[in-house]
Design a protein around this motif. Structure first.
Motif, PDB file in Angstrom:
ATOM      1  N   VAL A  28      22.402 101.241 -69.336  1.00 54.09           N
ATOM      2  CA  VAL A  28      23.006 100.884 -70.620  1.00 54.09           C
ATOM      3  C   VAL A  28      22.700  99.435 -70.960  1.00 54.09           C
ATOM      4  CG1 VAL A  28      25.329 100.080 -69.891  1.00 54.09           C
ATOM      5  CG2 VAL A  28      25.069 101.382 -71.996  1.00 54.09           C
ATOM      6  N   ARG A  29      22.513  98.592 -69.959  1.00 55.89           N
ATOM      7  CA  ARG A  29      22.134  97.208 -70.232  1.00 55.89           C
ATOM      8  C   ARG A  29      20.689  97.092 -70.698  1.00 55.89           C
ATOM      9  NH1 ARG A  29      25.049  94.028 -65.217  1.00 55.89           N
ATOM     10  NH2 ARG A  29      23.097  94.598 -64.185  1.00 55.89           N
ATOM     11  N   GLN A  30      19.914  98.171 -70.473  1.00 57.90           N
ATOM     12  CA  GLN A  30      18.540  98.209 -70.990  1.00 57.90           C
ATOM     13  C   GLN A  30      18.483  98.836 -72.382  1.00 57.90           C
ATOM     14  OE1 GLN A  30      16.478  96.598 -68.871  1.00 57.90           O
ATOM     15  NE2 GLN A  30      18.362  96.496 -67.647  1.00 57.90           N
ATOM     16  N   LYS A  33      21.019 104.998 -74.098  1.00 57.32           N
ATOM     17  CA  LYS A  33      22.247 105.750 -74.342  1.00 57.32           C
ATOM     18  C   LYS A  33      22.379 106.782 -73.215  1.00 57.32           C
ATOM     19  CE  LYS A  33      24.584 108.505 -77.907  1.00 57.32           C
ATOM     20  NZ  LYS A  33      24.408 109.248 -79.182  1.00 57.32           N
ATOM     21  N   VAL A  34      23.337 106.543 -72.308  1.00 55.58           N
ATOM     22  CA  VAL A  34      23.393 107.302 -71.064  1.00 55.58           C
ATOM     23  C   VAL A  34      24.797 107.858 -70.851  1.00 55.58           C
ATOM     24  CG1 VAL A  34      23.881 105.187 -69.744  1.00 55.58           C
ATOM     25  CG2 VAL A  34      22.919 107.169 -68.566  1.00 55.58           C
ATOM     26  N   ALA A  35      24.869 108.985 -70.138  1.00 55.02           N
ATOM     27  CA  ALA A  35      26.150 109.614 -69.817  1.00 55.02           C
ATOM     28  C   ALA A  35      26.139 110.059 -68.362  1.00 55.02           C
ATOM     29  CB  ALA A  35      26.413 110.817 -70.725  1.00 55.02           C
ATOM     30  N   PRO A  36      27.319 110.093 -67.714  1.00 59.47           N
ATOM     31  CA  PRO A  36      27.414 110.633 -66.360  1.00 59.47           C
ATOM     32  C   PRO A  36      27.713 112.122 -66.384  1.00 59.47           C
ATOM     33  CG  PRO A  36      29.525 109.715 -66.954  1.00 59.47           C
ATOM     34  CD  PRO A  36      28.622 109.558 -68.168  1.00 59.47           C
ATOM     35  N   PHE A  37      27.494 112.787 -65.239  1.00 59.44           N
ATOM     36  CA  PHE A  37      27.793 114.222 -65.147  1.00 59.44           C
ATOM     37  C   PHE A  37      28.009 114.586 -63.687  1.00 59.44           C
ATOM     38  CE2 PHE A  37      26.416 118.675 -64.574  1.00 59.44           C
ATOM     39  CZ  PHE A  37      27.233 119.307 -65.507  1.00 59.44           C
ATOM     40  N   LYS A  38      29.061 115.338 -63.423  1.00 60.81           N
ATOM     41  CA  LYS A  38      29.253 115.950 -62.110  1.00 60.81           C
ATOM     42  C   LYS A  38      29.740 117.365 -62.344  1.00 60.81           C
ATOM     43  CE  LYS A  38      30.939 115.300 -57.455  1.00 60.81           C
ATOM     44  NZ  LYS A  38      31.360 114.305 -56.448  1.00 60.81           N
ATOM     45  N   ALA A  65      31.185 102.817 -67.104  1.00 63.50           N
ATOM     46  CA  ALA A  65      29.935 102.125 -66.782  1.00 63.50           C
ATOM     47  C   ALA A  65      28.899 102.341 -67.872  1.00 63.50           C
ATOM     48  CB  ALA A  65      29.396 102.604 -65.435  1.00 63.50           C
ATOM     49  N   CYS A  66      28.937 103.517 -68.497  1.00 66.60           N
ATOM     50  CA  CYS A  66      28.012 103.845 -69.591  1.00 66.60           C
ATOM     51  C   CYS A  66      28.483 103.298 -70.934  1.00 66.60           C
ATOM     52  CB  CYS A  66      27.864 105.362 -69.714  1.00 66.60           C
ATOM     53  SG  CYS A  66      27.136 106.178 -68.300  1.00 66.60           S
ATOM     54  N   ARG A  67      29.711 102.759 -70.960  1.00 64.32           N
ATOM     55  CA  ARG A  67      30.332 102.276 -72.196  1.00 64.32           C
ATOM     56  C   ARG A  67      30.484 103.387 -73.229  1.00 64.32           C
ATOM     57  NH1 ARG A  67      26.700  96.842 -71.875  1.00 64.32           N
ATOM     58  NH2 ARG A  67      27.961  95.738 -70.340  1.00 64.32           N
ATOM     59  N   VAL A  68      30.898 104.568 -72.745  1.00 64.04           N
ATOM     60  CA  VAL A  68      31.180 105.702 -73.620  1.00 64.04           C
ATOM     61  C   VAL A  68      32.541 106.273 -73.249  1.00 64.04           C
ATOM     62  CG1 VAL A  68      28.742 106.252 -73.943  1.00 64.04           C
ATOM     63  CG2 VAL A  68      30.022 107.396 -72.120  1.00 64.04           C
ATOM     64  N   GLU A  69      33.114 107.036 -74.152  1.00 59.81           N
ATOM     65  CA  GLU A  69      34.399 107.674 -73.914  1.00 59.81           C
ATOM     66  C   GLU A  69      34.204 108.902 -73.025  1.00 59.81           C
ATOM     67  OE1 GLU A  69      38.378 107.755 -74.030  1.00 59.81           O
ATOM     68  OE2 GLU A  69      37.204 106.271 -75.159  1.00 59.81           O
ATOM     69  N   PRO A  70      34.991 109.045 -71.937  1.00 57.69           N
ATOM     70  CA  PRO A  70      34.838 110.230 -71.077  1.00 57.69           C
ATOM     71  C   PRO A  70      35.268 111.498 -71.792  1.00 57.69           C
ATOM     72  CG  PRO A  70      36.739 108.924 -70.392  1.00 57.69           C
ATOM     73  CD  PRO A  70      36.022 108.121 -71.435  1.00 57.69           C
ATOM     74  N   THR A  71      34.591 112.603 -71.469  1.00 58.06           N
ATOM     75  CA  THR A  71      34.933 113.917 -72.021  1.00 58.06           C
ATOM     76  C   THR A  71      34.875 114.954 -70.915  1.00 58.06           C
ATOM     77  OG1 THR A  71      32.697 114.708 -72.557  1.00 58.06           O
ATOM     78  CG2 THR A  71      33.755 113.228 -74.158  1.00 58.06           C
TER      79      THR A  71
END
Length: 508
Positions: A28-30, A33-38, A65-71
Motif C-alpha cells: 500500500v505504501r507503493q 490497492k491491496v486486500a488481505p484474505f484468509k 495494514a492495507c488501509r481499508v475497511e475490513p469485511t
C-alpha cells in the motif's frame, strides 16, 4: 499490477499473520490497492465489521495494514473452538452452528470451497492485489483432501505460495525441505520459495544453508527477516497463550507519575479477545500479567476477567483455583475489578445457559446486580457511547443477554463500587476513556500513577504496522516478491520427492 499471493507457513505461529500484514503495508505504501484474505481461520480473537460480521482479528489488523475497511469477504470461514473437539462455525460473519472436527473435515469443509473461492474472486476483482494467509502448515497431508485454506485454495485460484519458517524455533531448513517434499507435484509447482522469519545474528552465517536449500529444492529464499520484539499483534489463538510468567508486550518507558500500575488478567479457559488488554499494556508504567492462581491477585492494582467462549466452564475454573473467592473478596474490599464480555457475565448473579454449555441455571460470582440469559442469536454490533465523561467505541460478540438490575450505568453494563462490567470489547482503545478509567483505578489503589496524555493507541498500532512494512522493504527481495504477486509462480520448478538424492537419509 493485478495478482495475488498465498503466505503459508511450516508450522502454526511461524509468522504468517505478521508477514502477510507486512507485505500488505509495503504494497500500500507503493500505491497498490491491496486486500488481505484468509479462507478459514480458527481463532477466539475476533472482530466485528461495520456491517455486523464477525471475522478474525488478524484479518481486521491486516485490513488496517492495507488501509481499508475490513469485511466478511476477507475471512469467510471462522472457527471458534468451544473445547478440544468442537467449534462454532461462522460463515460470512454469522454463526451457522457447532460442529466437531471430524464432522467438519468429513464433508462440510469441502462444501464451503465454492463460498471461499467466490469471496476471493470478488476481492481480486476489486483490488489490484490480494495477499492470502494460509493456516497451520500446507503439508498437513491428513487434511489435504478437504483443504480450503492452504494448497486447496492456491490450486483452485492459481496462487503462488511463499512458505514462511520461524528460525528461532530451530530446524527451519528441515521444515522448509519437508514441507515441499510432502506435497504432490501439482501443489509443489505453486511453491515459489521461502521466507526466513525471526533470525538473530549475522545473516552471512546463514547464507550457505540458503544456497544448499536452493540446490535441494530448486527454490530461492525471498528474504531473511530479523527478530523484532513486540510485533506479535492481534494473535489468533488464545488457546495457546502461555500462562506462567507471561507479561504482555508493553512500553519500557517509565511511568509519568511516581508509581507503576499492575494489572492481572485471569487466564480463563477458552479465553477470547485477550487483545483487549493491549491498550492497557501500551500505557507507560502499566504492567500486564496473565495469571492462573489466587495469590497472584494480591499485588494487582486492577484485575481483569476477560472474555471467554465458555462462560460456565470458566466460572468452574475460577472456583476450582480459588480465584472466584479472591475476586469476591476483592470486590467487597473496593479494589478494582473489570469484567469484559464473558468476564462481565461471570461477575453477575447467575447465568441461564441453554445454548453454549446447556447447563441451565448456574450461579455467578454475585458481585454485580446482573442476570444473564444465553440467546440462540449472537449479538454482533459496533456500539458508540460515553463513560467517565469520555467518548467510547467498542464492539460486541456474545450470546449472553444481560439484565442489569442496579448499580451505576457503565456502557451497556454497570458499576458497583470499584467493580465494573461491560460487553464492549475494544473499549480501552478509546484513549480518553482509558486514561479516565486508569485514573480511577490508581485513586482506588492508592497509586501515584498518571496516565500519559500523549499515548495514542491508534498511532501505536500504525507504528507497529509500519515496522512490519519496513521489515519487508528492508529485508525481503521486494523486486522478486513484486514479480511473484504480479505473474504467479515461476514455471519449471522441479519436483522434490521425499528422500531425494543428496538429502540427509536418502538411499541409493
Amino acid at each position: 499490477m493485478s495478482g495475488g499471493l498465498l503466505v503459508a507457513g511450516t508450522t502454526s505461529d511461524a509468522g504468517k499473520s505478521v508477514v502477510t500484514a507486512g507485505i500488505c503495508r509495503w504494497l500500500v505504501r507503493q500505491g497498490v490497492k491491496v486486500a488481505p484474505f484468509k479462507a478459514q481461520n480458527m481463532s477466539l480473537n475476533s472482530f466485528v465489521t461495520k456491517e455486523g460480521a464477525e471475522i478474525g482479528r488478524a484479518q481486521a489488523m491486516q485490513a488496517q495494514a492495507c488501509r481499508v475497511e475490513p469485511t466478511a469477504l476477507m475471512n469467510p470461514v471462522l472457527l471458534k473452538p468451544g473445547g478440544e473437539r468442537s467449534s462454532q462455525v461462522v460463515l460470512l460473519g454469522k454463526p451457522v452452528g457447532e460442529m466437531s472436527a471430524r464432522g467438519y473435515h468429513g464433508g462440510r469443509q469441502q462444501r464451503l470451497l465454492g463460498v471461499v473461492l467466490d469471496c476471493l474472486a470478488e476481492l481480486r476483482g476489486t483490488y489490484d492485489a490480494v495477499i492470502c494467509e494460509g493456516a497451520g502448515s500446507p503439508a498437513e497431508i491428513n487434511l489435504r483432501r478437504t483443504d480450503i485454506v492452504n494448497m486447496g485454495i492456491a490450486r483452485n485460484a492459481g496462487l503462488p505460495v511463499l512458505v514462511v519458517g520461524d528460525i528461532d524455533r530451530g530446524g527451519v531448513f528441515a521444515s522448509f525441505f519437508g514441507t515441499v517434499a510432502l506435497l504432490s507435484p501439482e501443489d509443489q509447482a505453486l511453491v515459489a520459495g521461502f521466507l526466513v522469519n525471526k533470525f538473530r545474528g549475522d545473516v552471512s552465517l546463514l547464507e550457505p544453508g540458503l544456497d544448499m536449500l536452493r540446490g535441494l529444492t530448486g527454490r530461492p529464499t525471498y528474504g531473511v527477516l530479523p527478530f523484532r520484539h513486540g510485533l506479535g499483534i492481534d494473535e489468533e489463538d488464545g488457546l495457546r497463550i502461555s500462562l506462567r510468567g507471561t507479561v504482555r508486550e508493553s512500553n519500557v518507558a517509565p511511568p509519568v507519575g511516581e508509581d507503576v500500575l499492575r494489572v492481572a488478567v485471569c487466564a480463563v479457559p477458552l479465553m477470547s479477545n485477550f487483545t483487549d488488554v493491549d491498550a492497557l499494556a501500551a500505557e507507560p508504567g502499566v504492567v500486564v500479567r496473565f495469571v492462573d492462581r489466587a495469590e497472584e491477585l494480591a499485588d494487582a492494582d486492577l484485575v481483569v476477567v476477560p472474555g471467554t467462549r465458555g462462560t460456565v466452564r470458566a466460572l468452574e475454573w475460577l472456583r476450582e483455583r480459588g480465584l472466584a473467592e479472591a475476586l469476591v473478596r476483592r470486590a467487597a474490599e473496593g479494589r478494582p475489578v473489570l469484567g469484559l464480555c464473558g468476564g462481565f457475565q461471570m461477575l453477575g448473579e447467575h447465568v441461564e445457559d441453554d445454548v453454549e454449555s446447556r447447563r441451565g441455571h448456574v450461579p455467578g460470582l454475585g458481585v454485580l446486580p446482573v442476570r444473564v440469559r444465553f440467546a440462540p442469536e449472537k449479538t454482533l454490533t459496533r456500539p458508540v457511547g460515553e463513560a467517565l465523561g469520555e467518548r467510547v467505541e467498542g464492539y460486541e460478540i456474545h450470546h449472553g443477554v444481560a439484565e442489569v438490575l442496579g448499580g451505576e450505568p457503565f456502557l451497556d453494563g454497570c458499576r458497583v463500587g470499584q467493580t465494573w462490567g461491560t460487553h464492549w470489547h475494544g473499549s480501552l482503545e478509546s484513549d480518553g476513556f482509558r486514561r479516565a478509567f486508569l485514573r480511577e483505578v490508581a485513586t482506588a489503589s492508592g497509586r501515584r500513577f498518571v496516565p500519559s496524555p500523549d499515548t495514542s493507541f491508534a498511532a501505536l498500532r500504525e507504528e507497529q504496522l509500519d515496522r512490519l512494512g519496513d521489515l519487508i522493504e528492508e529485508h525481503a527481495d521486494t523486486d522478486a516478491l513484486w514479480r511473484l504477486i504480479e505473474s504467479g509462480a515461476p514455471t519449471g520448478l522441479p519436483f522434490v520427492p521425499p528422500g531425494a538424492p543428496g538429502t540427509p537419509g536418502a538411499s541409493g
